[in-house]
Design a protein around this motif. Structure first.
Motif, mmCIF file in Angstrom:
data_model
loop_
_atom_site.group_PDB
_atom_site.id
_atom_site.type_symbol
_atom_site.label_atom_id
_atom_site.label_comp_id
_atom_site.label_asym_id
_atom_site.label_seq_id
_atom_site.Cartn_x
_atom_site.Cartn_y
_atom_site.Cartn_z
ATOM 1 N N ARG A 1 2.895 2.064 -4.225
ATOM 2 C CA ARG A 1 2.113 1.707 -5.407
ATOM 3 C C ARG A 1 2.665 2.409 -6.640
ATOM 4 N NH1 ARG A 1 -4.249 1.649 -4.537
ATOM 5 N NH2 ARG A 1 -3.988 0.570 -6.551
ATOM 6 N N HIS B 1 -4.889 -1.696 -10.594
ATOM 7 C CA HIS B 1 -6.119 -1.726 -9.805
ATOM 8 C C HIS B 1 -7.117 -2.601 -10.558
ATOM 9 C CE1 HIS B 1 -7.909 1.212 -12.604
ATOM 10 N NE2 HIS B 1 -6.799 1.899 -12.494
ATOM 11 N N ASP C 1 0.813 -1.221 0.000
ATOM 12 C CA ASP C 1 0.000 0.000 0.000
ATOM 13 C C ASP C 1 0.845 1.268 0.000
ATOM 14 O OD1 ASP C 1 -2.315 -1.505 0.016
ATOM 15 O OD2 ASP C 1 -2.484 -1.512 2.205
ATOM 16 N N ASN C 2 2.050 1.179 0.536
ATOM 17 C CA ASN C 2 2.889 2.383 0.658
ATOM 18 C C ASN C 2 3.880 2.550 -0.486
ATOM 19 O OD1 ASN C 2 4.533 0.250 1.286
ATOM 20 N ND2 ASN C 2 5.440 1.180 3.117
#
Length: 295
Positions: free
Chosen positions: A259, A271, A256-257
């Motif tokens: 991308r 996505h 998540d940190n």
């Protein structure tokens, strides 16, 4: 093994002949829009410009299509990045004539008059078939779009409506801007490396050694590679670093940190709504690594 000499030969842009065809295609589409009576009285409300690999000078012969945006600026679609915080007051609803349906209809009429029998309406864009004098072209009906932030600033892009009524937001001008900036920071090696990867993918696909990867995705992959890779002494060294980075960064679940983003710097690259996957990219990087005979 793909030699250093071959990689160096892959760094160049389209040939002068191909470039002439691309420029002629763009010019003819502009002429079609300018001549169409359906735009009379609104000509100042339309912007016609190239986007994608052709505009960014990262296209190669096998991917030499021209993408042209027909942007209606009489209408501005907008939204807030964080509606809870607010960033832009609502304005009056648009009451002019330019609906997505009307825009598509007028662009279709303009193109069909200029290129009789050579226009196909896709779900999003109109495709103009190539001829001996021009290349294939995708013409994208678009509207102005702004994403407002809580401080009142905004990010400008385009909103594109598909035939089924759904829409997507693109940032073609940001892609052009970000690409130029990265190319300057890397002394021109960023775009050369993009061309190498595109030609490498073309060769792998032609030999049946990998599945086809969209040209835009390839550009985005190189965009996310660290800039120090572009200052290595050899093109093999640059490609070794980039392919290793692409392979390692698409292994397993995306953190998540950290991308990855598209080459416009404005949208996440991976996505659920994308037409490509991390697994597809991971497999391509592995195939390319093996073909380059890296250890």
């Amino acid at each position: 093994m793909v030699t250093e000499e071959k990689l160096a030969g892959w760094t160049g842009p389209s040939s002068p002949t191909e470039k002439d065809k691309q420029e002629r295609t763009e010019r003819m589409i502009r002429e079609a829009i300018d001549a169409h009576e359906g735009f009379d009285g609104y000509r100042n409300d339309f912007s016609v410009y190239a986007k994608g690999s052709y505009a960014n000078n990262t296209n190669v012969k096998s991917d030499s299509d021209v993408d042209i945006v027909i942007e209606c600026t009489d209408v501005c679609y907008w939204q807030e990045y964080d509606p809870a915080k607010g960033g832009h007051p609502a304005g009056s609803p648009y009451t002019g004539p330019w609906t997505p349906e009307k825009l598509r209809a007028e662009i279709a009429a303009a193109l069909e008059k200029k290129f009789p029998g050579a226009v196909t309406a896709g779900s999003t864009a109109f495709e103009v078939e190539a001829s001996s004098a021009r290349v294939n072209a995708d013409v994208v009906p678009s509207f102005q779009y702004k994403l407002y932030f809580s401080d009142g600033t905004y990010r400008q892009g385009t909103k594109v409506f598909k035939k089924d009524g759904t829409s997507i937001v693109n940032y073609p001008k940001l892609q052009l801007e970000r690409g130029k900036e990265k190319n300057v920071r890397t002394n021109g090696f960023y775009k050369k490396t993009v061309r190498i990867l595109k030609r490498l993918e073309n060769e792998l696909v032609a030999k049946g050694l990998t599945e086809e990867v969209p040209s835009y995705l390839l550009e985005c992959l190189i965009y996310n590679c660290p800039e120090e890779y572009f200052s290595r002494d050899t093109w093999r060294g640059t490609m070794r670093g980039c392919l290793a980075k692409i392979f390692n960064s698409t292994m397993g679940r995306e953190p998540d940190n950290d991308r990855w983003v598209e080459a416009n710097g404005a949208k996440f690259l991976f996505h659920p709504a994308q037409k490509w996957t991390r697994a597809q990219v991971h497999k391509f990087a592995s195939d390319a690594w093996d073909y380059m005979e890296f250890e």
